[in-house]
Design an enzyme around this catalytic site. Structure first.
Site, mmCIF file in Angstrom:
data_model
loop_
_atom_site.group_PDB
_atom_site.id
_atom_site.type_symbol
_atom_site.label_atom_id
_atom_site.label_comp_id
_atom_site.label_asym_id
_atom_site.label_seq_id
_atom_site.Cartn_x
_atom_site.Cartn_y
_atom_site.Cartn_z
ATOM 1 N N ASN A 152 0.686 -1.186 0.015
ATOM 2 C CA ASN A 152 -0.075 -0.009 -0.002
ATOM 3 C C ASN A 152 0.926 1.217 -0.092
ATOM 4 O O ASN A 152 0.420 2.374 0.386
ATOM 5 C CB ASN A 152 -0.838 -0.033 1.244
ATOM 6 C CG ASN A 152 -0.125 -0.119 2.467
ATOM 7 O OD1 ASN A 152 0.962 -0.006 2.513
ATOM 8 N ND2 ASN A 152 -0.869 -0.227 3.554
ATOM 9 N N GLU A 159 1.526 4.391 7.471
ATOM 10 C CA GLU A 159 0.418 3.856 6.681
ATOM 11 C C GLU A 159 -0.338 4.947 5.930
ATOM 12 O O GLU A 159 -0.296 6.113 6.388
ATOM 13 C CB GLU A 159 -0.490 3.051 7.446
ATOM 14 C CG GLU A 159 -0.192 1.970 8.029
ATOM 15 C CD GLU A 159 0.010 0.597 7.465
ATOM 16 O OE1 GLU A 159 0.282 0.725 6.146
ATOM 17 O OE2 GLU A 159 -0.357 -0.487 7.837
#
Ligand code: F6R
Length: 263
Positions: A152, A159
């Site tokens: 990702n 994140e």
């Protein structure tokens, strides 16, 4: 230039990222080790920013070999790792602390007092994050920061999110990361859902950045990171702004790049 590794450059204005596309993981690991080795050789007191995960394992094996062959001396080297699961005891064989001992530190002449991994077992995790940030800043960042990349686009455990987070912080891991990392655990429920991670500021403070990636499952993240806009939704894209960053990747991980041209 050898045929088993080719340098690529971006035609994008302002991008300084150099990309070395290697024929396979073996070549990638050797070339990545050579870059880290040059930092150690230039400054025997250098600070290495290190990553865990499967991507740098081959690089660590090559660094161990260079130590065994008497080429590298780690006795005065300092290390600052990117991240650690929380909560998890450092002695747990899934901890990143354990990983680093197992894959590197136990096999070289590093002084373990000079090794730093965030404390995933801290009673006060936010305080531990503050102290880790102070360590990074007192040290004026690292001389080279080694990174892997998540599918990702995460770096460390930064994140995808609506904003970049600068300092070391506690992170709620995304489902994609928990799923990707479950391959190291008996079952997915055993994967910790939180982590403590160096933030984007600590990473960008490094004098040099080396990102290693292999395999087709990284191709999307690599293409978005290098050719897409700089966005916290693809955290690694911030590296486009770093003055000295090298990606050492294999052909599969490079397979979705459109704009990069051989040097
Ligand atoms: C590990 C870390 C992570 C990994 C990334 C890729 O310390 O910070 O960002 O680099 O999840 O992991 P692998 O290499 O296992 O695909």
């Amino acid at each position: 230039m050898s045929a088993n590794a080719i340098w690529y450059v971006s035609p994008k204005k302002g991008s300084n990222v150099k990309v070395l596309v290697c024929k396979d993981y073996d070549i990638l690991s050797r070339r990545a080790a050579a870059l880290v080795a040059s930092v150690v050789a230039d400054d025997p007191k250098a600070t290495l920013g290190l990553a865990t995960g499967s991507s740098p394992v081959g690089m660590y094996q090559n660094l161990i070999k260079l130590y065994e062959d008497g080429i590298l001396d780690f006795s005065k080297i300092k290390t600052i790792n990117l991240d650690e699961y929380y909560p998890l005891d450092p002695s747990n064989d899934q901890s990143y602390h354990y990983f680093m001992n197992d894959n590197l530190f136990d096999h070289i002449n590093i002084d373990k007092n000079n090794v730093h991994v965030p404390d995933g077992n801290a009673a006060d995790i936010n305080k531990a994050a503050e102290e880790y940030e102070k360590l990074i800043n007192d040290n004026n960042g690292t001389d080279i920061q080694v990174l892997g990349i998540g599918q990702n686009g995460h770096i460390g455990f930064n994140e995808p999110a609506d904003t970049f987070v600068g300092p070391t912080h506690v992170v709620e891991l995304t489902e994609s990361t928990i799923k990707a990392n479950s391959r190291f655990f008996d079952k997915i429920e055993d994967v910790p859902t939180k982590a403590i991670s160096m933030g984007i500021a600590g990473i960008m403070k490094a004098k040099k950045v080396l990102l290693v990636a292999n395999g087709e499952n990284k191709a999307d993240a690599i293409a978005k990171t290098l050719e897409g806009p700089i966005t916290p939704h693809v955290p690694a894209s911030i590296l486009q702004l770093h003055p000295d960053v090298t990606f050492i990747i294999d052909e599969a991980a490079a397979s979705k790049l459109q704009e990069y041209r051989p040097e």
